[in-house]
Design a protein around this motif. Structure first.
Motif, PDB file in Angstrom:
ATOM      1  N   ASP A  54       8.981  13.859  -1.520  1.00 25.64           N
ATOM      2  CA  ASP A  54      10.336  13.781  -0.959  1.00 25.64           C
ATOM      3  C   ASP A  54      10.422  14.190   0.499  1.00 25.64           C
ATOM      4  OD1 ASP A  54      11.526  12.850  -3.217  1.00 25.64           O
ATOM      5  OD2 ASP A  54      12.140  14.824  -3.939  1.00 25.64           O
ATOM      6  N   VAL A  55       9.540  15.065   0.938  1.00 22.03           N
ATOM      7  CA  VAL A  55       9.716  15.638   2.283  1.00 22.03           C
ATOM      8  C   VAL A  55       8.975  14.855   3.364  1.00 22.03           C
ATOM      9  CG1 VAL A  55      10.232  17.987   1.548  1.00 22.03           C
ATOM     10  CG2 VAL A  55       7.860  17.308   1.889  1.00 22.03           C
ATOM     11  N   ARG A  56       8.456  13.708   2.999  1.00 23.64           N
ATOM     12  CA  ARG A  56       7.731  12.893   3.999  1.00 23.64           C
ATOM     13  C   ARG A  56       8.734  12.125   4.869  1.00 23.64           C
ATOM     14  NH1 ARG A  56       3.410   9.244   1.127  1.00 23.64           N
ATOM     15  NH2 ARG A  56       5.040   8.830  -0.389  1.00 23.64           N
ATOM     16  N   ASN A  57       9.708  12.830   5.411  1.00 21.81           N
ATOM     17  CA  ASN A  57      10.772  12.157   6.157  1.00 21.81           C
ATOM     18  C   ASN A  57      10.668  12.458   7.645  1.00 21.81           C
ATOM     19  OD1 ASN A  57      11.850  11.273   3.705  1.00 21.81           O
ATOM     20  ND2 ASN A  57      13.041  13.149   3.471  1.00 21.81           N
ATOM     21  N   LEU A  58       9.752  11.788   8.283  1.00 23.02           N
ATOM     22  CA  LEU A  58       9.561  11.962   9.725  1.00 23.02           C
ATOM     23  C   LEU A  58       9.583  10.578  10.356  1.00 23.02           C
ATOM     24  CD1 LEU A  58       8.805  13.588  12.258  1.00 23.02           C
ATOM     25  CD2 LEU A  58       6.405  13.343  11.597  1.00 23.02           C
ATOM     26  N   MET A  59      10.593  10.326  11.170  1.00 24.58           N
ATOM     27  CA  MET A  59      10.701   8.999  11.769  1.00 24.58           C
ATOM     28  C   MET A  59      10.154   8.994  13.194  1.00 24.58           C
ATOM     29  SD  MET A  59      13.835   6.332  11.611  1.00 24.58           S
ATOM     30  CE  MET A  59      14.681   6.504  13.168  1.00 24.58           C
ATOM     31  N   LEU A  60       9.311   8.016  13.484  1.00 24.46           N
ATOM     32  CA  LEU A  60       8.779   7.809  14.830  1.00 24.46           C
ATOM     33  C   LEU A  60       9.366   6.521  15.392  1.00 24.46           C
ATOM     34  CD1 LEU A  60       4.959   8.492  14.295  1.00 24.46           C
ATOM     35  CD2 LEU A  60       6.792  10.128  14.778  1.00 24.46           C
ATOM     36  N   SER A  61       9.184   6.306  16.680  1.00 20.86           N
ATOM     37  CA  SER A  61       9.519   5.017  17.250  1.00 20.86           C
ATOM     38  C   SER A  61       8.488   4.010  16.750  1.00 20.86           C
ATOM     39  CB  SER A  61       9.488   5.084  18.772  1.00 20.86           C
ATOM     40  OG  SER A  61      10.393   6.070  19.219  1.00 20.86           O
ATOM     41  N   PRO A  62       8.928   2.785  16.429  1.00 21.22           N
ATOM     42  CA  PRO A  62       7.963   1.812  15.891  1.00 21.22           C
ATOM     43  C   PRO A  62       6.863   1.463  16.887  1.00 21.22           C
ATOM     44  CG  PRO A  62      10.219   1.044  15.616  1.00 21.22           C
ATOM     45  CD  PRO A  62      10.295   2.271  16.463  1.00 21.22           C
ATOM     46  N   SER A  63       7.093   1.723  18.180  1.00 24.81           N
ATOM     47  CA  SER A  63       6.073   1.416  19.189  1.00 24.81           C
ATOM     48  C   SER A  63       5.306   2.672  19.613  1.00 24.81           C
ATOM     49  CB  SER A  63       6.726   0.759  20.403  1.00 24.81           C
ATOM     50  OG  SER A  63       7.731   1.618  20.914  1.00 24.81           O
ATOM     51  N   ALA A  64       5.268   3.674  18.740  1.00 25.01           N
ATOM     52  CA  ALA A  64       4.508   4.898  19.052  1.00 25.01           C
ATOM     53  C   ALA A  64       3.063   4.537  19.406  1.00 25.01           C
ATOM     54  CB  ALA A  64       4.523   5.832  17.842  1.00 25.01           C
ATOM     55  N   GLY A  65       2.597   5.050  20.524  1.00 24.37           N
ATOM     56  CA  GLY A  65       1.206   4.834  20.914  1.00 24.37           C
ATOM     57  C   GLY A  65       0.923   3.507  21.599  1.00 24.37           C
ATOM     58  N   ILE A  66       1.908   2.615  21.658  1.00 21.86           N
ATOM     59  CA  ILE A  66       1.663   1.302  22.288  1.00 21.86           C
ATOM     60  C   ILE A  66       2.737   0.943  23.311  1.00 21.86           C
ATOM     61  CG2 ILE A  66       0.408   0.396  20.289  1.00 21.86           C
ATOM     62  CD1 ILE A  66       2.922  -1.190  19.512  1.00 21.86           C
ATOM     63  N   ASP A  67       3.768   1.779  23.439  1.00 19.51           N
ATOM     64  CA  ASP A  67       4.938   1.439  24.262  1.00 19.51           C
ATOM     65  C   ASP A  67       4.665   1.769  25.741  1.00 19.51           C
ATOM     66  OD1 ASP A  67       8.288   1.307  23.490  1.00 19.51           O
ATOM     67  OD2 ASP A  67       7.651   1.811  25.533  1.00 19.51           O
TER      68      ASP A  67
END
Ligand code: SF4
Length: 429
Positions: free
Chosen positions: A97-110
């Motif tokens: 349940d606690v795997r709730n960490l949102m990143l930008s979809p372009s993390a590492g490539i933006d």
């Protein structure tokens, strides 16, 4: 392979998880939480296989960049086993349940990113899953980590958000509580190296202070929490999150890596079937780096593509929306009466009907006032009052909730006529 979790160690919750199938009108729902929205092509094939073999075949891309399978029948155990065998489970059962960490979809490539958020994200996710005390957090408790990317969802509220900025040549993480970096002021900042320690300190302070009824950050006083933090913090002076680039969640764009592009598309109304998911996975293998990223716009992004046009064309053939000129690309809808007992209308079918009327506004259709499928207020909200009929609201910063009530109990045809007659700039406040 990860340890196989024992399902009976799960706490009760109304939220679906990978190990907790929750029943809806159309069968069971299994939610698969993806680290940073990312999934390998092989894992995507496994999700599609599971949806085909043990459910009705409907797969949803959620607005927290996760996937869920709907319409699950009696073979829950086999479905869960297939997903666990694909390494889509948590590192231990209580951590699902606690795997709730949102990143930008372009993390590492933006090209605009100030740092690659993924190593820090991995550290945070490991701690969330491995630290038993954090398993007390609500299944809805969510954290966002933003590295300054141009493609970033900045309007979804999170219990804790962190957003990178540079001050006097030093990269810092501004952070805020119960809000989002695009709309709310941060409460303080820490040096980037302190990011993990800060997340741990905030979550521990939250759990120290919260009563059992106080499950979300918005239930606590900010000052009280800040005074309990076990890490020193700095002011967030100088922080201002630049707006995210418009429409970067649709189309193809250059990555920071030379001659590499990402291609982004939307799943119509957040739904895809096994053929679409397998098709996108195949494209990731054939043209990209063999991974896909799901986005908070209920879509998918394929990174490391050299031939974006070929990929876009194929995604369109598969049924993904690749252009904002497609009216359905501007619409979101909750599950509606085909899958939710609370819904007063079939929101998904009505959205398709509204899109066919060539409405070019950003519209959200909600089957009831809970509006559980909208993470932020849309410029136009249609709230169901009876089958095929909706109250129409225009977003208004001065008004809470959906905004200003403009018309009552409109049919879809009447809504289409009203919106077509109204320039979009009047609703995109
Ligand atoms: S907003 Fe209401 S009707 Fe729609 S899915 Fe949520 S609870 Fe059901």
């Amino acid at each position: 392979m990860k340890q196989t979790p024992a399902v009976n160690t799960l706490r009760p919750s109304a939220c679906p998880g990978l190990l907790r199938i929750v029943q809806a009108l159309d069968g069971g729902i299994c939610r698969i939480k993806l680290a940073g929205g990312s999934i390998t092509a092989a894992q995507a094939h496994a999700v599609a296989d599971a949806a085909q073999a043990y459910a009705g075949g409907v797969i949803e891309a959620t607005n927290r960049a996760n996937l869920q399978i709907r319409g699950i029948g009696n073979e829950e155990g086999a479905l869960i086993a297939l997903l666990l065998a694909a390494d889509l489970g948590p590192s231990n059962a209580a951590g699902d349940d606690v795997r709730n960490l949102m990143l930008s979809p372009s993390a590492g490539i933006d090209p605009q990113m100030l740092f690659d958020t993924r190593p820090l994200a991995e550290q945070i996710l490991t701690t969330l899953q491995g630290h038993p005390r954090f398993h007390e957090l609500s299944a809805k408790f969510a954290v966002q980590l933003d590295g300054g990317e141009d493609l970033a969802m900045l309007e979804h509220h999170h219990d804790l958000w962190l957003s990178a900025f540079v001050r006097n040549g030093q990269t810092l993480l501004a952070f805020g509580l119960a809000g989002c970096p695009g709309l709310d002021a941060p409460v303080a900042a820490v040096p980037l190296e302190q990011g993990h320690a800060l997340v741990v300190a905030v979550l521990e302070a939250f759990l120290d202070l919260a009563t059992p009824e106080q499950t979300r950050m918005r239930h606590l006083a900010v000052d009280k929490l800040l005074s309990r933090l076990s890490v020193p913090v700095l002011t967030a002076d100088g922080f201002k999150r630049p707006a995210s680039g418009a429409l970067l969640h649709l189309g193809s764009y250059p990555q920071v890596q030379k001659n590499q592009f990402y291609v982004a598309a939307l799943a119509p109304l957040g739904r895809l079937d096994a053929t679409m998911l397998k098709g996108a996975a195949q494209l990731a293998s054939d043209y990209g780096d063999g991974t896909l990223r799901f986005t908070p716009w209920q879509g998918v992004l394929l990174p490391y593509v050299e031939k974006p046009h070929a990929v876009t064309e194929r995604l369109m053939q598969l049924g993904f929306l690749c252009s904002i000129d497609q009216p359905l690309a501007r619409m979101t809808a909750c599950t509606g009466s085909s899958g939710c007992g609370k819904a007063l209308a079939d929101t998904k079918a009505d959205a398709v009907q509204l899109a066919a009327l060539q409405v070019a506004h950003d519209v959200h259709l909600s089957g009831c006032p809970r509006s559980c499928a909208a993470a932020h207020t849309a410029p136009v909200t249609l709230l169901a009052v009876s089958p095929g009929h909706y109250d129409l609201y225009f977003r208004d910063a001065a008004q809470p909730g959906f905004g200003r009530l403009h018309a009552h109990a409109l049919s879809i045809e009447a809504t289409g006529a009203l919106l077509r007659a109204r320039p979009r700039s009047n609703t995109d406040d």
